[in-house]
Design a protein around this motif. Structure first.
Motif, PDB file in Angstrom:
ATOM      1  N   PRO A 122     -26.143  16.121   2.992  1.00  0.00           N
ATOM      2  CA  PRO A 122     -27.156  16.024   3.854  1.00  0.00           C
ATOM      3  C   PRO A 122     -26.933  14.711   4.705  1.00  0.00           C
ATOM      4  O   PRO A 122     -26.393  13.730   4.304  1.00  0.00           O
ATOM      5  N   ALA A 123     -27.357  14.584   5.799  1.00  0.00           N
ATOM      6  CA  ALA A 123     -27.147  13.519   6.678  1.00  0.00           C
ATOM      7  C   ALA A 123     -28.140  12.111   6.071  1.00  0.00           C
ATOM      8  O   ALA A 123     -28.976  12.582   5.387  1.00  0.00           O
ATOM      9  N   GLY A 124     -27.404  10.968   6.041  1.00  0.00           N
ATOM     10  CA  GLY A 124     -28.272   9.890   5.294  1.00  0.00           C
ATOM     11  C   GLY A 124     -27.317   9.033   5.063  1.00  0.00           C
ATOM     12  O   GLY A 124     -26.116   8.841   5.510  1.00  0.00           O
ATOM     13  N   ASP A 125     -28.019   7.964   4.588  1.00  0.00           N
ATOM     14  CA  ASP A 125     -27.072   6.697   3.699  1.00  0.00           C
ATOM     15  C   ASP A 125     -26.323   6.943   2.606  1.00  0.00           C
ATOM     16  O   ASP A 125     -26.948   7.252   1.838  1.00  0.00           O
ATOM     17  N   TYR A 126     -25.191   6.414   2.743  1.00  0.00           N
ATOM     18  CA  TYR A 126     -24.293   6.618   1.532  1.00  0.00           C
ATOM     19  C   TYR A 126     -23.513   5.350   0.981  1.00  0.00           C
ATOM     20  O   TYR A 126     -23.368   4.789   2.135  1.00  0.00           O
ATOM     21  N   VAL A 127     -23.099   5.165  -0.045  1.00  0.00           N
ATOM     22  CA  VAL A 127     -22.177   4.063  -0.535  1.00  0.00           C
ATOM     23  C   VAL A 127     -20.978   4.767  -0.773  1.00  0.00           C
ATOM     24  O   VAL A 127     -20.926   5.775  -1.653  1.00  0.00           O
ATOM     25  N   LEU A 128     -19.822   4.276  -0.304  1.00  0.00           N
ATOM     26  CA  LEU A 128     -18.515   4.758  -0.552  1.00  0.00           C
ATOM     27  C   LEU A 128     -17.888   4.018  -1.619  1.00  0.00           C
ATOM     28  O   LEU A 128     -17.640   2.802  -1.300  1.00  0.00           O
ATOM     29  N   LEU A 129     -17.306   4.692  -2.543  1.00  0.00           N
ATOM     30  CA  LEU A 129     -16.190   4.219  -3.621  1.00  0.00           C
ATOM     31  C   LEU A 129     -15.049   4.646  -3.265  1.00  0.00           C
ATOM     32  O   LEU A 129     -14.877   5.993  -3.320  1.00  0.00           O
ATOM     33  N   ARG A 130     -13.982   3.769  -3.140  1.00  0.00           N
ATOM     34  CA  ARG A 130     -12.661   4.100  -2.803  1.00  0.00           C
ATOM     35  C   ARG A 130     -11.563   3.481  -3.789  1.00  0.00           C
ATOM     36  O   ARG A 130     -11.889   2.337  -4.074  1.00  0.00           O
ATOM     37  N   VAL A 131     -10.931   4.437  -4.215  1.00  0.00           N
ATOM     38  CA  VAL A 131      -9.928   4.003  -5.601  1.00  0.00           C
ATOM     39  C   VAL A 131      -8.657   4.391  -4.892  1.00  0.00           C
ATOM     40  O   VAL A 131      -8.428   5.449  -5.061  1.00  0.00           O
ATOM     41  N   SER A 132      -7.904   3.439  -4.647  1.00  0.00           N
ATOM     42  CA  SER A 132      -6.318   3.762  -3.970  1.00  0.00           C
ATOM     43  C   SER A 132      -5.311   3.330  -4.719  1.00  0.00           C
ATOM     44  O   SER A 132      -5.546   2.042  -5.562  1.00  0.00           O
ATOM     45  N   ASP A 133      -4.276   3.924  -4.747  1.00  0.00           N
ATOM     46  CA  ASP A 133      -3.160   3.486  -5.541  1.00  0.00           C
ATOM     47  C   ASP A 133      -2.004   3.807  -5.001  1.00  0.00           C
ATOM     48  O   ASP A 133      -1.732   4.472  -3.803  1.00  0.00           O
ATOM     49  N   THR A 134      -0.976   2.969  -5.332  1.00  0.00           N
ATOM     50  CA  THR A 134       0.577   3.364  -4.954  1.00  0.00           C
ATOM     51  C   THR A 134       1.497   4.305  -5.502  1.00  0.00           C
ATOM     52  O   THR A 134       2.659   4.150  -5.614  1.00  0.00           O
ATOM     53  N   GLY A 135       0.865   5.136  -6.208  1.00  0.00           N
ATOM     54  CA  GLY A 135       1.682   5.984  -6.824  1.00  0.00           C
ATOM     55  C   GLY A 135       2.222   7.127  -6.367  1.00  0.00           C
ATOM     56  O   GLY A 135       2.648   6.990  -5.081  1.00  0.00           O
ATOM     57  N   SER A 136       2.921   8.044  -7.213  1.00  0.00           N
ATOM     58  CA  SER A 136       3.567   9.238  -6.391  1.00  0.00           C
ATOM     59  C   SER A 136       2.690  10.534  -6.021  1.00  0.00           C
ATOM     60  O   SER A 136       3.259  11.213  -5.260  1.00  0.00           O
ATOM     61  N   GLY A 137       1.375  10.212  -5.600  1.00  0.00           N
ATOM     62  CA  GLY A 137       0.655  11.292  -5.251  1.00  0.00           C
ATOM     63  C   GLY A 137       0.494  12.707  -5.909  1.00  0.00           C
ATOM     64  O   GLY A 137       1.020  12.521  -7.060  1.00  0.00           O
ATOM     65  N   ILE A 138      -0.289  13.458  -5.579  1.00  0.00           N
ATOM     66  CA  ILE A 138      -1.065  14.692  -6.160  1.00  0.00           C
ATOM     67  C   ILE A 138      -0.003  16.054  -5.764  1.00  0.00           C
ATOM     68  O   ILE A 138       0.106  15.996  -4.399  1.00  0.00           O
ATOM     69  N   VAL A 151      -9.820   4.551 -12.051  1.00  0.00           N
ATOM     70  CA  VAL A 151      -8.870   3.370 -12.246  1.00  0.00           C
ATOM     71  C   VAL A 151      -7.622   3.947 -13.167  1.00  0.00           C
ATOM     72  O   VAL A 151      -6.458   3.687 -13.007  1.00  0.00           O
ATOM     73  N   ALA A 152      -8.057   4.724 -14.234  1.00  0.00           N
ATOM     74  CA  ALA A 152      -7.172   5.110 -15.403  1.00  0.00           C
ATOM     75  C   ALA A 152      -6.154   6.126 -14.625  1.00  0.00           C
ATOM     76  O   ALA A 152      -5.044   6.157 -14.913  1.00  0.00           O
ATOM     77  N   ASN A 153      -6.732   7.019 -13.757  1.00  0.00           N
ATOM     78  CA  ASN A 153      -6.024   8.133 -13.257  1.00  0.00           C
ATOM     79  C   ASN A 153      -5.030   7.427 -12.189  1.00  0.00           C
ATOM     80  O   ASN A 153      -3.792   7.764 -12.071  1.00  0.00           O
ATOM     81  N   ALA A 154      -5.465   6.237 -11.403  1.00  0.00           N
ATOM     82  CA  ALA A 154      -4.598   5.808 -10.567  1.00  0.00           C
ATOM     83  C   ALA A 154      -3.732   4.690 -11.271  1.00  0.00           C
ATOM     84  O   ALA A 154      -2.307   4.868 -10.823  1.00  0.00           O
ATOM     85  N   ARG A 155      -4.020   4.405 -12.483  1.00  0.00           N
ATOM     86  CA  ARG A 155      -2.929   3.649 -13.268  1.00  0.00           C
ATOM     87  C   ARG A 155      -1.823   4.681 -13.720  1.00  0.00           C
ATOM     88  O   ARG A 155      -0.581   4.486 -13.707  1.00  0.00           O
ATOM     89  N   ASP A 156      -2.158   5.813 -13.985  1.00  0.00           N
ATOM     90  CA  ASP A 156      -1.197   6.726 -14.538  1.00  0.00           C
ATOM     91  C   ASP A 156      -0.220   7.337 -13.493  1.00  0.00           C
ATOM     92  O   ASP A 156       0.761   7.853 -13.847  1.00  0.00           O
ATOM     93  N   ALA A 157      -0.837   7.165 -12.516  1.00  0.00           N
ATOM     94  CA  ALA A 157       0.063   7.859 -11.285  1.00  0.00           C
ATOM     95  C   ALA A 157       1.275   6.920 -10.838  1.00  0.00           C
ATOM     96  O   ALA A 157       2.041   7.258 -10.003  1.00  0.00           O
ATOM     97  N   ILE A 158       1.178   5.541 -11.199  1.00  0.00           N
ATOM     98  CA  ILE A 158       2.123   4.717 -10.889  1.00  0.00           C
ATOM     99  C   ILE A 158       3.043   4.341 -12.032  1.00  0.00           C
ATOM    100  O   ILE A 158       2.884   4.323 -13.237  1.00  0.00           O
TER     101      ILE A 158
END
Length: 677
Positions: free
Chosen positions: A457-473, A423-430
Motif C-alpha cells: 500500500p502507499a505509505g512511508d517505508y525504510v529501504l534496505l539495500r544490499v549490493s555486491d560485485t558478484g557474478s549475479g543471479i 550479506v552472507a549471500n552477497a559474500r558467497d556470490a563474490i
C-alpha cells in the motif's frame, strides 16, 4: 515529327505540355531555364520553342531575343506561355522580340494545340536582328512583380481552401480520446493534440522540437527507438506498448500505433503516432497478477506451513533430547577429555537442525515473533564487526545508513538474521576480491509506486539495500530464489533457507523483498519495511548474572518419555525437587493424592486429552499463586492462534539446552506471582 522545346521552371507546367504535345505526335525536349534551353537548342535545333517568361538565370524575353539573333535558331517559331495576365503592351513587346504567339497557361488544350499548329505553319516572322530592342529592366521587374503577386494571391486562395477543408480534421484530432503526435523523420515533435497535453502534463510549446525521449523511463531499451525508426522509414507500421513518464515523474502506460506519412512521390516525410492511455488497464492487470501470485504463494505457504508445523513438534522433541543429553555428558567430562570434541560436533549439528526448523517456520510465517520498534541504523551498526569478519579480508564492506532513518516494527533478532543472511549471500556470490554495500533510505511511495513492489500500500517505508560485485543471479534461477530449499550453491554449501526465511521475516513485518537488479557485475537486493509510528526505547542493560540453581518444588508434565526423563534429570541437577507426570490427568491425580504443594508448573502445551493451558487453569484454581512455564515444540499458529497459551505468560520453545531451561525456570520463579482474578 516536329521537335518542340519546352522551357519552364515549373515541373507541373512542363509535364502538362509534354503530355499534351506527345499525344498529338510531337517530339518533346525540356529545360528549366533559358540558359539550359539555349544550350540544348544549339545542339539540337528545335522546330518550335514554347517558353515561360519568368525564370531563373535567363528569362523568356532574353531567351527569345537570343534565339532570334542566332542564325541556327532564328527560323524556329517562338511561343510565350505564361501564367501571368498579359497586357497589350506585354504582347506587343513579345512580338517585337520576334515571338510568334502569346499563350496563357490557363488556356484550354485545344487552344494550345491550335496555336502551336498555327505557329508551325506560319514559321518565324522576319526581323532584323539590329532592330530588336533589349527589354528594359523596369519592364522585366514589372512583369516579375505582377506574376509574383498573382501567384501569391492564387496560393493564398488555395491555402485558405485547404485550411477550410482541414479545419474539421484538425478539430477532430484535437478532441480525439487518443494521444496524437506528429514528428519528422528524426523524431522531433511538430504537433501534439490536447489529449497528449492532458495525459503527459507537457504543453505543446514544451515538446515542440523535442523527441519522445522526453517521456522515456530508465526501463526503456534504447535500441528499440532505432528499430522503430528503421521500420517506419521502410514504410512499415509499428505497434507496441510503452511505459512512459509524465512531467511530474509519475508513470503511465500507452498502447501505440506509429505510421509513416508519405508525400506524393512515396517518400516518408513524417511519423504519425496514435496512443491509447492504458494505465488503468495495466494497473488492474498487475493487481490481478499480484493477487494471483499472492494466492499461489499463500497456498504454497499453507502447504509448507502444515508440513513444518506437523514435523516441528516431533523434530524439536528429538533435538531437545539430543542437545540435552549432550550437555549432560559434557558436564560430567573433564576439560581435557577427547570426547568433548565429538560432543561439540553433535551439539553443532543439532543446533543447525534447530535453525533449519525455525527458518522453515519463519518462511511459513508460523514462527513465534516478538515485534518491537527498531532503529535499523543502530541495529546494522551493531552488527558491523560481525558482518566484516563474516565477509573476509578480500571483500570491502561499506555502509551508507543515512541520517534520521525511520524506525521499523520487527522482531529485533529476526532483523539481525535478515541482514546477516543477505550479506552472507552477497559474500558467497563474490569470487575473490570484491565489495558489498549496505544502505538504508527513507521513501514515501504513492499507490502506483508502492504497487510495483509486491502490491504494497502507499505509505512511508525504510529501504534496505544490499549490493555486491558478484557474478549475479542466473536468469533461470531468478524466479525460484525465494523458494525454500532452493539454492544455486554447490551441494553441501547451503540449505536454501536463507532467502526464504528473509521473505518470511519481511512479510511478517508487512514489507516486501525483491531483486532490484542483477547482472554479471553484481546484484542488489531490496527490502522495503513499513515505517513505525512508535520510536524505539532504550533497552534494559545486561542483566546481572544470577545463579541457576534452586530448591523449589516443580511439577513437570511432558507426554514424551525421553524428554520427560531428560528434563527431570536436568532440573534435579540444578537442585530442584521434581514431581513428574506423563499426562495432565496423572499430574492432577498426583497433586490430589499427595495434597502436594509446588512452586512451579512446567508443562508441555499440546498433549493427548487435556492440554497444558487447561491443566494450568485447574491447578491455579487450587493455588492462585502457582507460577507456570509452558514449553512447546509446535509452531506459533498452533500455540498462539489456537489460544493454547494465554497472552503474557512464560513460554520456552523447543529445542533448548539444559542451561537455557534452568535460566527460564529461575526467571519464572523469581518473577512476581500471578495476580488473583
Amino acid at each position: 515529327m516536329t521537335h518542340v522545346l519546352i522551357v519552364d521552371d515549373e515541373p507541373e507546367s512542363r509535364t502538362r505540355l509534354r503530355t499534351l504535345l506527345q499525344a498529338h505526335g510531337h517530339a518533346v525536349s525540356e529545360a528549366a531555364n533559358g540558359l539550359d534551353a539555349l544550350a540544348m537548342a544549339r545542339q539540337h535545333p528545335p522546330d518550335l520553342v514554347i517558353s515561360d517568361i519568368l525564370m531563373p538565370q535567363m528569362d523568356g524575353f532574353a531567351l527569345c531575343r537570343a534565339s532570334r539573333t542566332d542564325p541556327a535558331l532564328a527560323r524556329a517559331p517562338f511561343v510565350f506561355y505564361t501564367g501571368t495576365y498579359a497586357t497589350p503592351r506585354d504582347v506587343a513587346l513579345a512580338l517585337k522580340l520576334g515571338a510568334s504567339r502569346f499563350l496563357v497557361k490557363s488556356a484550354a488544350a485545344e487552344e494550345i494545340i491550335r496555336t502551336i499548329t498555327s505557329a508551325l505553319a506560319d514559321g518565324a516572322p522576319p526581323a532584323a536582328p539590329e532592330a530588336l530592342p533589349e527589354p528594359s529592366e523596369t519592364e522585366s521587374w514589372r512583369l516579375y512583380n505582377e506574376s509574383l503577386i498573382a501567384k501569391l494571391e492564387h496560393r493564398n486562395l488555395e491555402l485558405a481552401d485547404e485550411v477550410r477543408a482541414l479545419r474539421p480534421l484538425t478539430a477532430g484530432l484535437e478532441h480525439l480520446p487518443a494521444l496524437v503526435s506528429l514528428t519528422d523523420t528524426r523524431g522531433r515533435i511538430t504537433y501534439v493534440n490536447r489529449r497528449f497535453e492532458a495525459v503527459t502534463g507537457f504543453s505543446r510549446d514544451q515538446v515542440q522540437g523535442q523527441t519522445h525521449a522526453i517521456l522515456r523511463t530508465r526501463h526503456v531499451d534504447a535500441g528499440l527507438g532505432f528499430e522503430i525508426r528503421a521500420a517506419l522509414l521502410a514504410g512499415q507500421e509499428w505497434r507496441g506498448e510503452f511505459e512512459q513518464q509524465r512531467r511530474d515523474g509519475s508513470l503511465f502506460w500507452e498502447r501505440t500505433v506509429i505510421s509513416p506519412v508519405l508525400d506524393d512521390a512515396g517518400t516518408v516525410t513524417h511519423f504519425l503516432r496514435l496512443s491509447e492511455d492504458v494505465t488503468d488497464e495495466k494497473l488492474a492487470a498487475r493487481a490481478r497478477e499480484a493477487f494471483e501470485t499472492q494466492r499461489r504463494q499463500s497456498e504454497r505457504l499453507e502447504t509448507i506451513g502444515r508440513l513444518a508445523g506437523g514435523v516441528a513438534h516431533d523434530f524439536n522433541n528429538l533435538l531437545t533430547i539430543v542437545i540435552g543429553h549432550a550437555h549432560l555428558v559434557l558436564q560430567q567430562l573433564p576439560p581435557t577429555d577427547p570426547l568433548r570434541t565429538d560432543l561439540g560436533a553433535v551439539l553443532d549439528a543439532a543446533t543447525r537442525g534447530a535453525t533449519i526448523t525455525r527458518q522453515l517456520l519463519t518462511y511459513a510465517r508460523r514462527d513465534l515473533v516478538h515485534p518491537l520498534p527498531v532503529d535499523p541504523g543502530h541495529a546494522i551498526a551493531a552488527l558491523a564487526r560481525l558482518l566484516q569478519r563474516m565477509s573476509g579480508d578480500e571483500i570491502r564492506l561499506g555502509f551508507s545508513l543515512g541520517p534520521d532513518i525511520w524506525p521499523i516494527l520487527i522482531d529485533p533478532s529476526r532483523f539481525d538474521e535478515l541482514v546477516v543472511n543477505l550479506v552472507a549471500n552477497a559474500r558467497d556470490a563474490i569470487r575473490g576480491p570484491g565489495a558489498i554495500d549496505v544502505s538504508l533510505a527513507n521513501v514515501s511511495w504513492t499507490q502506483t509506486l508502492a504497487a510495483g513492489h509486491g502490491g504494497l500500500p502507499a505509505g512511508d517505508y525504510v529501504l534496505l539495500r544490499v549490493s555486491d560485485t558478484g557474478s549475479g543471479i542466473p536468469a533461470a534461477a531468478l524466479p525460484r530464489i525465494f523458494e525454500p530449499f532452493f539454492t544455486t550453491k554447490p551441494p553441501g554449501e547451503g540449505t536454501g533457507l536463507g532467502l526464504s526465511s528473509v521473505v518470511g521475516t519481511v512479510e511478517q513485518a508487512g514489507g516486501h523483498v525483491e531483486v532490484e537488479r542483477t547482472s554479471a557485475s553484481g546484484t542488489t537486493m531490496l527490502v522495503a519495511l513499513p515505517r513505525s509510528t512508535v520510536r524505539p526505547t532504550a533497552g534494559p542493560g545486561p542483566a546481572p548474572a544470577t545463579p541457576l540453581e534452586g530448591t523449589e518444588r516443580i511439577l513437570l508434565v511432558e507426554d514424551e518419555p525421553a524428554v520427560l526423563e531428560l528434563m527431570r534429570r536436568t532440573l534435579e541437577s540444578y537442585g530442584y525437587t521434581v514431581l513428574h507426570a506423563s499426562t495432565p490427568e496423572r499430574a492432577l491425580r498426583a497433586m490430589a493424592d499427595r495434597n502436594a504443594q509446588v512452586d512451579l508448573l512446567l508443562t508441555d502445551v499440546v498433549m493427548p486429552g487435556m492440554n497444558g493451558r487447561e491443566l494450568a487453569t485447574q491447578l491455579q484454581g487450587r493455588d492462585p499463586g502457582l507460577r507456570v512455564l509452558f514449553m512447546s515444540g509446535y509452531s506459533s499458529d498452533v500455540v498462539a492462534e489456537r489460544g493454547l497459551v494465554p497472552a503474557g505468560v512464560s513460554l520456552i520453545t523447543k529445542p533448548f539446552s539444559p542451561t537455557a531451561l534452568a535460566a527460564r525456570v529461575r526467571a519464572t520463579l523469581d518473577a512476581p506471582p500471578p495476580a488473583a482474578d
